[in-house]
Design a protein around this motif. Structure first.
Motif, PDB file in Angstrom:
ATOM      1  N   TYR A  62       3.817  10.599  -0.698  1.00 48.64           N
ATOM      2  CA  TYR A  62       2.790   9.627  -0.309  1.00 48.64           C
ATOM      3  C   TYR A  62       1.466  10.356  -0.316  1.00 48.64           C
ATOM      4  N   GLY A  63       0.523   9.873  -1.088  1.00 48.18           N
ATOM      5  CA  GLY A  63      -0.794  10.490  -1.126  1.00 48.18           C
ATOM      6  C   GLY A  63      -1.409  10.376  -2.502  1.00 48.18           C
ATOM      7  N   PRO A  64      -2.582  10.982  -2.655  1.00 45.62           N
ATOM      8  CA  PRO A  64      -3.276  10.904  -3.942  1.00 45.62           C
ATOM      9  C   PRO A  64      -2.504  11.665  -5.023  1.00 45.62           C
ATOM     10  N   THR A  65      -2.600  11.158  -6.248  1.00 45.53           N
ATOM     11  CA  THR A  65      -1.919  11.783  -7.375  1.00 45.53           C
ATOM     12  C   THR A  65      -2.949  12.381  -8.332  1.00 45.53           C
ATOM     13  N   GLU A 124       0.421   3.491  -6.848  1.00 43.53           N
ATOM     14  CA  GLU A 124      -0.795   3.923  -6.160  1.00 43.53           C
ATOM     15  C   GLU A 124      -0.422   4.704  -4.899  1.00 43.53           C
ATOM     16  N   ASN A 125      -0.786   5.977  -4.853  1.00 43.35           N
ATOM     17  CA  ASN A 125      -0.533   6.859  -3.699  1.00 43.35           C
ATOM     18  C   ASN A 125       0.954   6.991  -3.338  1.00 43.35           C
TER      19      ASN A 125
END
Length: 149
Positions: A62-65, A124-125
């Protein structure tokens, strides 16, 4: 399962680990949680009665890629295809939020006859990986086996 389908435990474990490491590295430099890894039953027995099992890896991020979900999914699909697991990125609009999925065998078709299956999902995320190795003979010294208690 046919005796000719026997796979080496170390080889199949390394194969799934490599696929996991390379796919997840495209998402982020590190994932905050360690993957769940274990040998699992469900492969059945070989023709001579030897039990077999599959090496499994699962993890979620979970988080920015690093890149967009579309770009990352396409890169994973190309990498797996280059390794001999022909696949393509597909959109799953039945999950919320919709995500790109790369899977071999094709998404929602199960596992190969030898137990092998890999699936990478990204949105997304979010990203996840689940991999099941080819079936390999059970370790006769495994402490989980009742005979070794």
């Amino acid at each position: 399962m046919e005796d000719s389908d026997r796979a080496d435990r170390v080889v199949v474990e390394k194969e799934i680990q490599r696929l996991y490491d390379e796919a997840t590295a495209l998402v982020a430099d590190s994932w905050p949680t360690a993957p769940d890894k274990s040998w699992q039953t469900g492969c059945g027995d070989y023709a001579d009665g030897t039990p077999s099992e599959t090496w499994n890896i699962f993890n979620q991020y979970y988080g920015p890629t690093k890149s967009s979900p579309e770009e990352t999914a396409e890169r994973v699909a190309k990498m797996w295809t280059d390794y001999g697991f022909p696949t393509k990125a597909v959109e799953d609009n039945k999950i919320y939020p919709p995500r790109k999925v790369v899977s071999y065998p094709p998404y929602l078709t199960g596992v190969r006859e030898d137990g092998f299956a890999i699936e990478f999902t990204i949105g997304e995320n979010y990203a996840d990986f689940v991999g099941n190795s080819r079936c390999a003979p059970e370790d006769p010294d495994d402490p989980r086996l009742p005979k070794n208690w």
